[in-house]
Design a protein around this motif. Sequence first.
Motif, PDB file in Angstrom:
ATOM      1  N   ASN A 243      17.858  -0.033  41.293  1.00 25.87           N
ATOM      2  CA  ASN A 243      17.409  -0.937  42.248  1.00 25.87           C
ATOM      3  C   ASN A 243      15.786  -0.760  42.342  1.00 25.87           C
ATOM      4  O   ASN A 243      15.097  -1.813  43.019  1.00 25.87           O
ATOM      5  N   HIS A 244      14.936   0.099  41.525  1.00 31.35           N
ATOM      6  CA  HIS A 244      13.685   0.090  41.612  1.00 31.35           C
ATOM      7  C   HIS A 244      13.202   0.230  40.154  1.00 31.35           C
ATOM      8  O   HIS A 244      13.589   0.904  39.282  1.00 31.35           O
ATOM      9  N   LYS A 245      11.775  -0.289  40.221  1.00 34.38           N
ATOM     10  CA  LYS A 245      11.016  -0.161  38.731  1.00 34.38           C
ATOM     11  C   LYS A 245       9.576   0.342  39.250  1.00 34.38           C
ATOM     12  O   LYS A 245       9.001  -0.538  39.835  1.00 34.38           O
ATOM     13  N   ILE A 246       9.163   1.537  39.048  1.00 34.02           N
ATOM     14  CA  ILE A 246       7.827   1.863  39.311  1.00 34.02           C
ATOM     15  C   ILE A 246       7.151   2.509  38.181  1.00 34.02           C
ATOM     16  O   ILE A 246       7.692   3.059  37.332  1.00 34.02           O
ATOM     17  N   TYR A 247       5.936   1.851  37.787  1.00 37.75           N
ATOM     18  CA  TYR A 247       5.044   2.391  37.098  1.00 37.75           C
ATOM     19  C   TYR A 247       4.022   3.065  37.303  1.00 37.75           C
ATOM     20  O   TYR A 247       3.180   2.907  38.308  1.00 37.75           O
ATOM     21  N   LEU A 248       3.705   4.337  36.815  1.00 38.70           N
ATOM     22  CA  LEU A 248       2.699   5.450  37.179  1.00 38.70           C
ATOM     23  C   LEU A 248       1.850   5.454  36.139  1.00 38.70           C
ATOM     24  O   LEU A 248       2.075   6.056  35.062  1.00 38.70           O
ATOM     25  N   GLY A 249       0.468   4.865  36.341  1.00 35.09           N
ATOM     26  CA  GLY A 249      -0.316   4.871  35.167  1.00 35.09           C
ATOM     27  C   GLY A 249      -1.146   5.918  34.731  1.00 35.09           C
ATOM     28  O   GLY A 249      -1.699   5.980  33.590  1.00 35.09           O
ATOM     29  N   GLY A 250      -1.119   6.894  35.487  1.00 38.18           N
ATOM     30  CA  GLY A 250      -1.962   8.076  35.248  1.00 38.18           C
ATOM     31  C   GLY A 250      -3.563   7.972  35.075  1.00 38.18           C
ATOM     32  O   GLY A 250      -3.874   6.816  35.732  1.00 38.18           O
ATOM     33  N   ASP A 251      -4.218   8.254  34.071  1.00 34.09           N
ATOM     34  CA  ASP A 251      -5.361   7.878  33.752  1.00 34.09           C
ATOM     35  C   ASP A 251      -5.466   7.057  32.498  1.00 34.09           C
ATOM     36  O   ASP A 251      -4.753   7.494  31.224  1.00 34.09           O
ATOM     37  N   SER A 252      -6.267   5.680  32.261  1.00 35.79           N
ATOM     38  CA  SER A 252      -6.165   5.117  31.162  1.00 35.79           C
ATOM     39  C   SER A 252      -7.616   4.128  31.384  1.00 35.79           C
ATOM     40  O   SER A 252      -7.640   3.385  32.367  1.00 35.79           O
ATOM     41  N   GLY A 253      -8.000   3.847  30.148  1.00 33.22           N
ATOM     42  CA  GLY A 253      -8.848   2.557  30.024  1.00 33.22           C
ATOM     43  C   GLY A 253      -7.839   1.409  29.851  1.00 33.22           C
ATOM     44  O   GLY A 253      -6.793   1.696  29.704  1.00 33.22           O
ATOM     45  N   TYR A 254      -8.477   0.095  29.877  1.00 26.29           N
ATOM     46  CA  TYR A 254      -7.977  -1.180  29.697  1.00 26.29           C
ATOM     47  C   TYR A 254      -7.440  -1.170  28.525  1.00 26.29           C
ATOM     48  O   TYR A 254      -8.295  -0.854  27.313  1.00 26.29           O
ATOM     49  N   ALA A 271       3.189  -1.120  40.424  1.00 23.22           N
ATOM     50  CA  ALA A 271       2.431  -0.262  39.526  1.00 23.22           C
ATOM     51  C   ALA A 271       1.296   0.608  40.006  1.00 23.22           C
ATOM     52  O   ALA A 271       0.508  -0.178  41.039  1.00 23.22           O
ATOM     53  N   VAL A 272       1.257   1.795  39.956  1.00 18.86           N
ATOM     54  CA  VAL A 272       0.277   2.939  40.319  1.00 18.86           C
ATOM     55  C   VAL A 272      -0.841   2.941  39.265  1.00 18.86           C
ATOM     56  O   VAL A 272      -0.631   3.438  38.236  1.00 18.86           O
ATOM     57  N   LEU A 273      -2.037   2.276  39.451  1.00 20.85           N
ATOM     58  CA  LEU A 273      -3.104   2.259  38.533  1.00 20.85           C
ATOM     59  C   LEU A 273      -4.242   3.057  39.030  1.00 20.85           C
ATOM     60  O   LEU A 273      -4.849   2.673  40.111  1.00 20.85           O
ATOM     61  N   GLU A 274      -5.213   3.460  37.974  1.00 15.33           N
ATOM     62  CA  GLU A 274      -6.168   4.065  38.544  1.00 15.33           C
ATOM     63  C   GLU A 274      -7.232   3.101  38.806  1.00 15.33           C
ATOM     64  O   GLU A 274      -7.299   2.205  38.348  1.00 15.33           O
ATOM     65  N   THR A 275      -8.069   3.347  39.848  1.00 17.40           N
ATOM     66  CA  THR A 275      -8.910   2.540  40.336  1.00 17.40           C
ATOM     67  C   THR A 275     -10.227   3.618  40.917  1.00 17.40           C
ATOM     68  O   THR A 275     -10.331   3.724  42.390  1.00 17.40           O
ATOM     69  N   GLY A 276     -11.160   4.027  40.036  1.00 19.44           N
ATOM     70  CA  GLY A 276     -12.037   5.104  40.700  1.00 19.44           C
ATOM     71  C   GLY A 276     -12.530   6.111  39.387  1.00 19.44           C
ATOM     72  O   GLY A 276     -11.592   6.285  38.516  1.00 19.44           O
ATOM     73  N   MET A 287     -10.575   2.493  33.744  1.00 19.85           N
ATOM     74  CA  MET A 287     -10.853   1.243  33.910  1.00 19.85           C
ATOM     75  C   MET A 287     -11.825   0.829  34.957  1.00 19.85           C
ATOM     76  O   MET A 287     -11.835   1.628  36.044  1.00 19.85           O
ATOM     77  N   MET A 288     -12.615  -0.333  34.911  1.00 19.32           N
ATOM     78  CA  MET A 288     -13.313  -0.687  36.035  1.00 19.32           C
ATOM     79  C   MET A 288     -12.103  -1.397  36.799  1.00 19.32           C
ATOM     80  O   MET A 288     -11.105  -1.832  36.293  1.00 19.32           O
ATOM     81  N   PRO A 289     -12.415  -1.777  38.201  1.00 19.85           N
ATOM     82  CA  PRO A 289     -11.396  -2.277  38.944  1.00 19.85           C
ATOM     83  C   PRO A 289     -10.932  -3.705  38.625  1.00 19.85           C
ATOM     84  O   PRO A 289      -9.842  -3.895  38.834  1.00 19.85           O
ATOM     85  N   GLU A 290     -11.880  -4.607  38.099  1.00 21.45           N
ATOM     86  CA  GLU A 290     -11.329  -5.594  37.700  1.00 21.45           C
ATOM     87  C   GLU A 290     -10.416  -5.632  36.397  1.00 21.45           C
ATOM     88  O   GLU A 290      -9.566  -6.587  36.534  1.00 21.45           O
ATOM     89  N   GLU A 291     -10.716  -4.565  35.745  1.00 21.72           N
ATOM     90  CA  GLU A 291      -9.583  -4.315  34.650  1.00 21.72           C
ATOM     91  C   GLU A 291      -8.153  -3.794  35.126  1.00 21.72           C
ATOM     92  O   GLU A 291      -7.199  -4.062  34.535  1.00 21.72           O
ATOM     93  N   THR A 292      -8.461  -3.198  36.224  1.00 18.24           N
ATOM     94  CA  THR A 292      -7.047  -2.676  36.897  1.00 18.24           C
ATOM     95  C   THR A 292      -6.315  -3.955  37.406  1.00 18.24           C
ATOM     96  O   THR A 292      -5.203  -3.756  37.085  1.00 18.24           O
ATOM     97  N   ALA A 293      -7.100  -4.754  38.133  1.00 17.03           N
ATOM     98  CA  ALA A 293      -6.356  -5.978  38.658  1.00 17.03           C
ATOM     99  C   ALA A 293      -5.661  -6.778  37.167  1.00 17.03           C
ATOM    100  O   ALA A 293      -4.522  -7.149  37.212  1.00 17.03           O
ATOM    101  N   PRO A 306      -3.662   1.232  43.933  1.00 17.24           N
ATOM    102  CA  PRO A 306      -4.781   1.900  43.525  1.00 17.24           C
ATOM    103  C   PRO A 306      -4.861   3.380  43.530  1.00 17.24           C
ATOM    104  O   PRO A 306      -4.634   3.740  44.621  1.00 17.24           O
ATOM    105  N   SER A 307      -4.938   3.976  42.662  1.00 17.89           N
ATOM    106  CA  SER A 307      -5.460   5.593  42.752  1.00 17.89           C
ATOM    107  C   SER A 307      -6.498   6.122  42.151  1.00 17.89           C
ATOM    108  O   SER A 307      -7.639   5.182  41.697  1.00 17.89           O
ATOM    109  N   HIS A 308      -6.751   7.497  41.911  1.00 19.07           N
ATOM    110  CA  HIS A 308      -7.702   7.903  41.386  1.00 19.07           C
ATOM    111  C   HIS A 308      -8.982   7.665  42.418  1.00 19.07           C
ATOM    112  O   HIS A 308     -10.326   7.708  41.871  1.00 19.07           O
ATOM    113  N   ASN A 309      -9.001   7.789  43.625  1.00 17.48           N
ATOM    114  CA  ASN A 309      -9.957   7.709  44.572  1.00 17.48           C
ATOM    115  C   ASN A 309      -9.773   8.343  45.857  1.00 17.48           C
ATOM    116  O   ASN A 309      -8.868   8.863  45.969  1.00 17.48           O
TER     117      ASN A 309
END
Length: 383
Positions: A243-254, A271-276, A287-293, A306-309
């Motif tokens: 019933n669910h699909k979750i993405y955990l991005g860890g640390d990553s550049g775009y 999607a849990v993505l680094e923003t910080g 990633m820069m926040p705009e790349e996270t988007a 957003p994570s990593h902050n």
Amino acid sequence: MFIIVILLLIAGLYFYLRRPQFTQPIVHPENSSAAHHDSKSINGVFQNSDPVPVMVREQNFFVGLFKFLFEKVEHSKPQQALPSVKTDLLTLDRKDNVMIWMGHSSYFIQLDGLRFLVDPVLSENASPVPYTNLAFRGSNIYQPDDIPDIDYLLITHDHWDHLDYPTVNALRHKISQIITPFGVGSYFRQWGFSAEKIFEGYWYDCFREQNIEIHILPAQHFSGRLLKRNKTLWGSIALISPNHKIYLGGDSGYGKHFAEISAKLGAFDIAVLETGQYNTAWPYIHMMPEETAQAAADLQSKALLPSHNCKFKLSKHTWYEPLERITQASEQQNYRLLLPLIGAGINLDDTTQTFTTWWRELSPVVEATEIQQPKVPDSGSTF
């Protein structure tokens, strides 16, 4: 006396570096690693899909290092304790599908009756050196005693702010299964965890059990805890249940891997993505926040967390800038933006849940037009 003091310091450093958190991985990549999608190990060193530098040189190395270490950034840390909501994890109904952000990149997830713990750092600092990289006041609200039994411990890579020995050691008797990219399990085996509890995989490997799929997926980053880099693999993780699909991005550049992951696995609910902790000196591995988007859009995610902050100061931006910039960058996107307080529950079954811009009550947030969005430099030469 001088020689004696020097010898004592050397002996002290030697024994200090023999503490468990300084364990070095023992990794022997399989010959088949190159057959796995982009999970290549060349001469025992893992590579990103596209060659990118960890850092770029815009100025003299020593000038840049001096500025990073000593140049003051106003509001890089909160002036007061961060607000939080401490959800009681021990009394949660197992039937509740919920995600709890613990600050930075640590998460507790309860999904279809299973419990997951992601990159837990419950220590007061994200560093092997005491009293450095201290957590912001109010951000470290959970302790190991607050954590219930965990079905799956998920570790995205071996950096200090994602793999914390004191935390996992305190939780060892609560953990049933450990899932990591290849090589990271070596730490756990040396720390005395049963090898039967550890699953390591290359990118696009999958662990299947109890109606859950746990996919180890690409990321554009690097690994290493001391001087040696990239002896272990880094990655992102997808949790897929009926019933669910979750993405955990860890640390990553775009990079192109976000769209490739979506093409293989389909759209995600969250999607849990680094923003910080971004910086123009290392634009390809964070990633820069705009790349996270854009990454969230590439993943076709219905929601972005957003994570990593908001817990550690690992770069030169103000503590609240990542939240403000991702808010602006998300205004024209189709996904919902999830911005909970640390410790507050995110109901995975409620697509109408809303959140406040809570950070604006604590810091002098500048107008949107004044927030600098620095240009990402060309890769050029590296250091």
